[in-house]
Design an enzyme around this catalytic site. Structure first.
Site, PDB file in Angstrom:
ATOM      1  N   LYS A  86      11.430  -6.463  -8.477  1.00 33.80           N
ATOM      2  CA  LYS A  86      11.695  -5.409  -7.491  1.00 33.80           C
ATOM      3  C   LYS A  86      13.113  -5.605  -6.967  1.00 33.80           C
ATOM      4  CE  LYS A  86       8.610  -3.295  -4.123  1.00 33.80           C
ATOM      5  NZ  LYS A  86       7.727  -3.592  -2.996  1.00 33.80           N
TER       6      LYS A  86
HETATM    7  O1  G3P Z   1       6.070  -1.974  -0.928  1.00 30.63           O
HETATM    8  C1  G3P Z   1       6.907  -1.480   0.024  1.00 30.63           C
HETATM    9  C2  G3P Z   1       6.341  -0.423   0.925  1.00 30.63           C
HETATM   10  O2  G3P Z   1       5.112   0.045   0.474  1.00 30.63           O
HETATM   11  C3  G3P Z   1       6.369  -0.821   2.358  1.00 30.63           C
HETATM   12  O3  G3P Z   1       5.522  -0.070   3.176  1.00 30.63           O
HETATM   13  O4  G3P Z   1       4.317   0.250   5.296  1.00 30.63           O
HETATM   14  O5  G3P Z   1       6.187  -1.426   5.188  1.00 30.63           O
HETATM   15  O6  G3P Z   1       6.660   1.001   5.115  1.00 30.63           O
HETATM   16  P1  G3P Z   1       5.693  -0.071   4.773  1.00 30.63           P
END
Ligand code: G3P
Length: 220
Positions: A86
């Site tokens: 990633k």
């Molecule tokens: O994998 C990264 C992403 O899904 C992060 O989500 O909830 O931290 O905005 P969030």
């Protein structure tokens, strides 16, 4: 649509895998820190996740220049065959993605918010592009609409390799519904959201009624 779990928690991954619906896992530094992960244990932790989940497992490179990202990426990809590197959307990230893609390493370009970012990620050789939905909602913008723009823009072009859209930063069942309706390839969801996806009040009410009626059958 395929379902990925957005977590570094092995118990959650094992549970989702046992439901037969788990196609992959995405992690990030925040999720690893949330489970109390230590730097020295990170490779082994990713190895364990990649063992529990045979699908793509995203592990993030944290370097900021292309050389360190590529070196980290090669090390991460060496942990297991299904590890995907990633990389954040940024110029050095694009350069590193191209270098890794040329070596056959799959990249998931993360922190992607706009159509130009998604197109550049795809052109650089990323196998997965991860538009963030919920974080747009957090700043009072329409994350679903931005995701729809990215899905449509990418579908307008042919790339020299397969590019899959991972709808990320998913916070609700509605986000998943909208992502599926527009044809996003994958939704990566926290375990709390995955559990909610299975449920509906009418399912619960119907099950209660079936069980109550079955008691009557047993007593008849
Ligand atoms: O994998 C990264 C992403 O899904 C992060 O989500 O909830 O931290 O905005 P969030």
């Amino acid at each position: 649509m395929k379902f990925f779990l957005d977590t570094a928690d092995i118990a959650e991954i094992e549970e989702a895998a046992s439901w037969g619906v788990l196609a992959g896992v995405t992690t990030n530094p925040t999720l690893y820190s949330r489970i109390g992960g230590r730097l020295a244990d990170f490779p082994e932790h990713i190895r364990r996740i990649a063992e529990v989940c045979s699908g793509p497992v995203s592990a993030e490179a944290v370097g900021l220049d292309r050389e360190s990202i590529v070196n980290e990426g090669l090390a991460l990809a060496g942990i297991a065959e299904n590890v995907v590197v990633k990389i954040p959307t940024m110029p050095e990230g694009l350069a590193a993605t191209r270098a890794l893609a040329l070596r056959g390493v799959k990249v998931n370009m993360t922190l992607c918010f706009t159509v130009p970012q998604a197109l550049l990620a795809a052109r650089s050789g990323a196998a997965y592009v991860s538009p963030f939905v919920g974080r747009f909602d957090d700043i009072s913008e329409d994350g679903v609409a931005h995701l729809a723009d990215i899905v449509e823009a990418l579908s307008n072009y042919d790339f020299e390799h397969q590019v899959e859209v991972i709808a990320a930063s998913i916070r609700s069942a509605n986000h998943v519904t909208q992502a599926a309706l527009m044809g996003a390839d994958i939704a990566t969801v926290p375990f709390s959201v995955l559990k909610n996806l299975v449920r509906h009040p009418l399912t619960d009410r119907g099950l209660d009624a079936f069980l109550a009626d079955w008691e009557k059958v047993k007593g008849a």
